[in-house]
Design an enzyme around this catalytic site. Structure first.
Site, PDB file in Angstrom:
ATOM      1  CG  ASP A 131      -0.136  -0.161   2.689  1.00 27.25           C
ATOM      2  OD1 ASP A 131      -0.241   0.727   1.825  1.00 27.25           O
ATOM      3  OD2 ASP A 131      -1.039  -0.977   2.914  1.00 27.25           O
ATOM      4  CD  GLU A 155       0.700   3.675  -0.218  1.00 28.64           C
ATOM      5  OE1 GLU A 155      -0.089   2.990   0.463  1.00 28.64           O
ATOM      6  OE2 GLU A 155       0.720   3.635  -1.461  1.00 28.64           O
ATOM      7  CE1 TYR A 206      -3.472  -3.378   6.137  1.00 28.26           C
ATOM      8  CE2 TYR A 206      -1.440  -2.183   5.750  1.00 28.26           C
ATOM      9  CZ  TYR A 206      -2.593  -2.758   5.270  1.00 28.26           C
ATOM     10  OH  TYR A 206      -2.868  -2.719   3.935  1.00 28.26           O
ATOM     11  CD  GLU A 237       0.175   2.005  -4.779  1.00 25.74           C
ATOM     12  OE1 GLU A 237      -0.949   1.798  -4.297  1.00 25.74           O
ATOM     13  OE2 GLU A 237       1.122   2.439  -4.111  1.00 25.74           O
ATOM     14  CD  GLU A 274      -3.139   1.121  -1.450  1.00 25.06           C
ATOM     15  OE1 GLU A 274      -2.464   1.770  -2.270  1.00 25.06           O
ATOM     16  OE2 GLU A 274      -2.750   0.956  -0.275  1.00 25.06           O
ATOM     17  CG  HIS A 334      -2.108   5.229  -3.922  1.00 30.02           C
ATOM     18  ND1 HIS A 334      -1.823   4.534  -2.769  1.00 30.02           N
ATOM     19  CD2 HIS A 334      -2.559   6.451  -3.518  1.00 30.02           C
ATOM     20  CE1 HIS A 334      -2.103   5.308  -1.729  1.00 30.02           C
ATOM     21  NE2 HIS A 334      -2.554   6.462  -2.155  1.00 30.02           N
TER      22      HIS A 334
END
Ligand SMILES: [Fe+2]
Ligand SMILES: [Fe+2]
Length: 345
Positions: free
Chosen positions: A91, A121, A128, A188, A222, A225
């Site tokens: 990311d 992203e 996280y 991705e 994702e 993406h």
């Protein structure tokens, strides 16, 4: 052939729908989003915007923190840390690098999507950070962020991806651009997914469920993406067929699949019930076949036709939205937005 990035101010350019191309067009620098050529991009915009969410609002991370300390085995902890470390890298590099590619996309409606993607992203990175803040202490957090300094297999992996992007920045020619697009497509569409399967497997065993919920939101993004890069690549094939290089695609897929299997095995070993060498290999190859299908190409591994993780698909449901990524995935997902996919394009 070398590429020139878009001019930011170019009143004499011509970005009319008739002369617009996905790359190498004559942009004006003006974002006219009322006149669009790529209708799929328009639908994608709506889906991406509706995916909005706030990572800090995901509840249950305190329970995850207790489980991490009390219930996870050492092997599961190692896997949890190692997988997060790789996802964090993926990311990060997307956030940093996407604008470099967007500079060469000459359809404002697609550039718009790339800006939203870069934003998403960055939100993934924040997700996280939120997970790590709740689960582990500051020292462990740093270890996870910089795991690649100690772990040569992870470093090799990251270096491979990083170099593909760096090559284009240093030498922006057609070949490096196309390699970069396939790199994006693999990142991705393939690289994240064994990590996702790991978190789904833990959640399936009633462990770290809040982390998995956070991961589900990331996966939902994702998916848009990979759809976006599918669209870009399909347009390139139509508008710039000389750039389309099937051998390169297959070569890069082969390397990506090998690395993905090797890295996943290295991080997970036999430490997680439900995941082993065989499932990882099958899953990765099945995913590669699916992604090649999106590009209108024959499978690299025709012998692999089923995902070993079908029992996890119910976990891929966020807010009632199925994000299963095999046959139904991008296909159903796109159909629900009025965009029918077929292998031929
Ligand atoms: Fe992401
Ligand atoms: Fe992404």
């Amino acid at each position: 052939m070398s590429f020139i990035p878009n001019k930011i101010f170019n009143p004499t350019g011509d970005d009319s729908v008739q002369s617009r191309t996905i790359i190498k067009g004559n942009t004006t620098g003006l974002f006219n989003l009322n006149n669009t050529k790529y209708t799929r991009a328009k639908s994608m915009y709506t889906v991406m915007i509706w995916n909005f969410r706030v990572p800090e609002k995901v509840s249950g991370l305190n329970e995850d923190s207790i489980q991490y300390k009390q219930e996870l085995t050492d092997g599961e902890k190692r896997a949890y840390d190692g997988i997060l470390s790789f996802l964090i890298f993926l990311d990060s590099i997307q956030t940093v690098n996407l604008p470099n590619f967007a500079d060469y996309i000459t359809a404002p409606e697609v550039q718009l999507l790339m800006s939203i993607q870069a934003y998403q992203e960055a939100i993934h990175s924040q997700s996280y950070a939120t997970i790590l803040e709740s689960i582990v202490d500051a020292n462990k957090r740093d270890e996870i962020y910089y795991f690649r300094r100690e772990n040569s297999i992870l470093l090799e992996r990251n270096t491979y991806i990083g170099k593909i992007y760096e090559d284009f920045i240093e030498n922006p020619n057609d070949e490096n651009f196309f390699r970069g697009l396939i790199g994006n497509f693999l990142l991705e569409g393939l690289y994240f997914y064994n990590g996702f399967a790991f978190f789904d497997t833990l959640a399936d065993h009633q462990k770290m469920k809040a982390t998995d919920r956070m991961i589900s939101y990331i996966r939902r993004d994702e998916l848009t993406h990979v759809t976006m890069f599918t669209n870009i690549l399909r347009e390139i094939k139509k508008e710039f067929p000389a750039m389309w290089n099937e051998k390169l695609i297959y070569d890069m897929f082969t390397i990506a699949v090998e690395q993905e299997i090797k890295r996943t095995e290295h991080i997970l070993g036999d430490n997680v019930i439900g995941i082993n060498k065989n499932t990882t290999e099958k899953y990765t190859k099945r995913l590669a076949n699916n992604r090649l299908w999106l590009l209108g190409l024959d499978p690299l591994y025709p012998e692999v036709t089923e995902s070993p993780y079908q029992h996890l698909e119910r976990l891929q449901d966020t807010n009632g939205e199925k994000t299963n990524f095999f046959e139904s995935t991008v296909i159903n997902y796109s159909q629900s937005n009025g965009m029918k996919w077929s292998r031929e394009f």
